[in-house]
Design a protein around this motif. Structure first.
Motif, PDB file in Angstrom:
ATOM      1  N   ILE A 124      -8.267   2.728   5.065  1.00 46.49           N
ATOM      2  CA  ILE A 124      -7.808   1.427   5.188  1.00 46.49           C
ATOM      3  C   ILE A 124      -6.723   1.232   6.473  1.00 46.49           C
ATOM      4  N   TYR A 125      -6.016   2.826   6.509  1.00 42.51           N
ATOM      5  CA  TYR A 125      -5.229   2.651   7.960  1.00 42.51           C
ATOM      6  C   TYR A 125      -5.913   2.468   9.143  1.00 42.51           C
TER       7      TYR A 125
ATOM      8  N   MET B 176      -9.680   4.161  -4.076  1.00 42.18           N
ATOM      9  CA  MET B 176      -8.812   4.459  -4.084  1.00 42.18           C
ATOM     10  C   MET B 176      -7.363   4.283  -5.480  1.00 42.18           C
ATOM     11  N   SER B 177      -7.908   2.541  -5.658  1.00 35.54           N
ATOM     12  CA  SER B 177      -7.366   2.268  -7.235  1.00 35.54           C
ATOM     13  C   SER B 177      -8.063   3.337  -8.408  1.00 35.54           C
TER      14      SER B 177
ATOM     15  N   ILE C 211       0.341  -0.599  -0.313  1.00 37.33           N
ATOM     16  CA  ILE C 211       0.287   0.089   0.351  1.00 37.33           C
ATOM     17  C   ILE C 211       0.594   0.964   0.045  1.00 37.33           C
ATOM     18  N   MET C 212       1.756   1.349   1.002  1.00 35.26           N
ATOM     19  CA  MET C 212       2.542   2.903   0.681  1.00 35.26           C
ATOM     20  C   MET C 212       3.699   2.910  -0.344  1.00 35.26           C
ATOM     21  N   LEU C 213       4.010   1.279  -1.077  1.00 25.76           N
ATOM     22  CA  LEU C 213       4.484   1.927  -2.317  1.00 25.76           C
ATOM     23  C   LEU C 213       4.092   2.282  -3.134  1.00 25.76           C
TER      24      LEU C 213
ATOM     25  N   VAL D 269      -1.896  -0.799  -4.933  1.00 26.59           N
ATOM     26  CA  VAL D 269      -2.329  -1.097  -3.831  1.00 26.59           C
ATOM     27  C   VAL D 269      -3.923  -2.121  -4.213  1.00 26.59           C
ATOM     28  N   SER D 270      -4.236  -2.325  -4.866  1.00 25.92           N
ATOM     29  CA  SER D 270      -4.868  -2.840  -5.788  1.00 25.92           C
ATOM     30  C   SER D 270      -4.573  -4.737  -4.953  1.00 25.92           C
TER      31      SER D 270
END
Length: 420
Positions: free
Chosen positions: A111-112, A81-82, A18-20, A168-169
């Motif tokens: 998400i967090y 988000m995606s 996710i962070m990437l 993210v996906s």
């Protein structure tokens, strides 16, 4: 440590992915915005839109989870988000980017909340501190790693945005497939700002100003690099250095915070951050001096966030800490909305290098207010303080409350051990 990681590795892997994706999109905004000819003010509004959405998500997601369920909310936010990340290169207008960034910020905050709820449920009282530390390291490594991925493509095309969306996906697969227990999400209602300020003036004012610093660094750092003519690889390295400093300095500062007056440490770190900004301003564009300035300025920002949380908890009763945590997260979010707007305006009206004086003056304000508060309240004995809270500014109230509970338990255990 291996036994602890065996129970949460899939969650941590999902967080890294996710962070990437999220880290890529933050820097891509500055890179693509420069290609599209956006002004610093327009990009500042786009940046603030993310933090507006993030603040809204932190408050709204727990209610959504209570109504329709943890897994559904998590999957829905991930999908939106995606989609938002893919839409960014398709709708290259400042107003559209602002709306999309509000959406992405809202989803990322939710998400967090969901991921941190699962992570907290997977931890025990004995492992919670280590799990939180591993989580924060995973986040930071993901952001730093994202900058390396940016060098593999061209921000002028859609490829890097698509890559961020894919990351993210894909990140939801390990999280959803491993998180078998659906935890309850109960976030305390944030303490009103007036009550929070009364309980801890330095914590409240300091974390508002720090929100401005963090959002300016993470959101406007790439804009600054674009405006002064850095290459994409140099911009990626510059942003990576902002977060690498935090990774290196977090633990030494945490060790110090449990042994000296935290106000002195806040004063010293803010002064160091201000000095780093002076260095960045005077470099004249010298690359490695800019990198050093970014390393130091970014390196003190995350530890200062954790320090303000710990210092505020020192001033409150245990029953008030959960509500205070929510209040501090909200206050930080307000500062994060304001900071990029001020910085973008200054960069456009004066010079792109105004990025550094705005940051420096904010650090100076933190240092001066810390010095003033040292004359207004006596020092809390070190043995009466809570343990340092190893949390990042991106953490949701779920992680902040969990870290607060752990810090309180650790401090009480230490005092009991000393008494015996």
């Amino acid at each position: 440590m291996i036994k602890m990681l065996s129970g949460v590795w899939a969650l941590l892997l999902g967080i890294v992915l996710i962070m990437l994706g999220n880290g890529m999109h933050f820097t891509l905004i500055g890179l693509r915005g420069g290609i599209e000819g956006y002004t610093s003010t327009e990009l500042a509004v786009v940046t603030s839109g993310y933090f507006l959405g993030f603040l809204s998500g932190a408050r709204g997601t727990p209610l959504m989870i209570q109504r329709v369920g943890h897994v559904r909310v998590f999957a829905a936010l991930g999908s939106f988000m995606s989609a938002g990340l893919i839409a960014l290169p398709l709708l290259t207008e400042p107003w559209a980017w602002t709306l999309l960034r509000v959406l992405v910020g809202f989803c990322m905050s939710g998400i967090y909340v969901a991921a941190e709820s699962w992570l907290n449920a997977a931890a025990t009282n004995d492992t919670r501190g280590k799990v939180l530390s591993a989580y924060m390291i995973a986040q930071t490594l993901g952001i730093i790693g994202a900058q390396g991925l940016l060098t593999l493509g061209d921000a002028g095309t859609s490829a890097l945005f698509i890559c961020a969306s894919i990351l993210v996906s894909v990140s939801f697969a390990p999280i959803l497939l491993s998180a078998t227990v659906v935890p309850a999400v109960e976030v305390a209602r944030p303490m009103p700002l007036r009550a929070l300020f009364k309980g801890s003036p330095l914590g409240t004012v300091g974390i508002f100003l720090l929100g401005s610093v963090y959002a300016t660094q993470s959101g406007m750092g790439a804009v600054f690099g674009t405006k002064i003519g850095m290459s994409p690889s140099q911009i990626a390295l510059f942003v990576a250095m902002l977060f690498a400093g935090a990774l290196v300095l977090q633990y030494p500062i945490g060790w110090l915070s449990d042994r000296i007056d935290r106000r002195k440490l806040i004063l010293g770190l803010a002064a160091l951050g201000g000095a780093a900004c002076v260095l960045g301003w005077l470099t004249g564009g010298a690359l490695w001096l800019l990198m050093a300035a970014a390393f130091l300025a970014g390196g003190v920002t995350t530890p200062l966030y954790a320090l303000f949380l710990a210092y505020t908890n020192d001033s409150l009763s245990a029953s008030d800490m959960p509500a205070a945590s929510g209040g501090l997260v909200f206050t930080f979010g307000l500062g994060a909305i304001v900071g990029p707007l001020v910085t973008g305006w200054a960069m456009q009206r004066l010079d792109p290098f105004a990025f550094w004086p705005v940051l420096g003056l904010t650090f100076a304000a933190i240092a001066l207010y810390a010095r003033y508060r040292m004359t207004q309240r006596s020092v809390t004995p070190v043995d009466a303080t809570e343990s340092y809270l190893n949390v990042l500014p991106t953490a949701s109230p779920v992680a902040v409350e969990a870290a607060g509970d752990w810090a309180q338990e650790q401090a009480e255990a230490g005092r009991e051990a000393e008494a015996t």
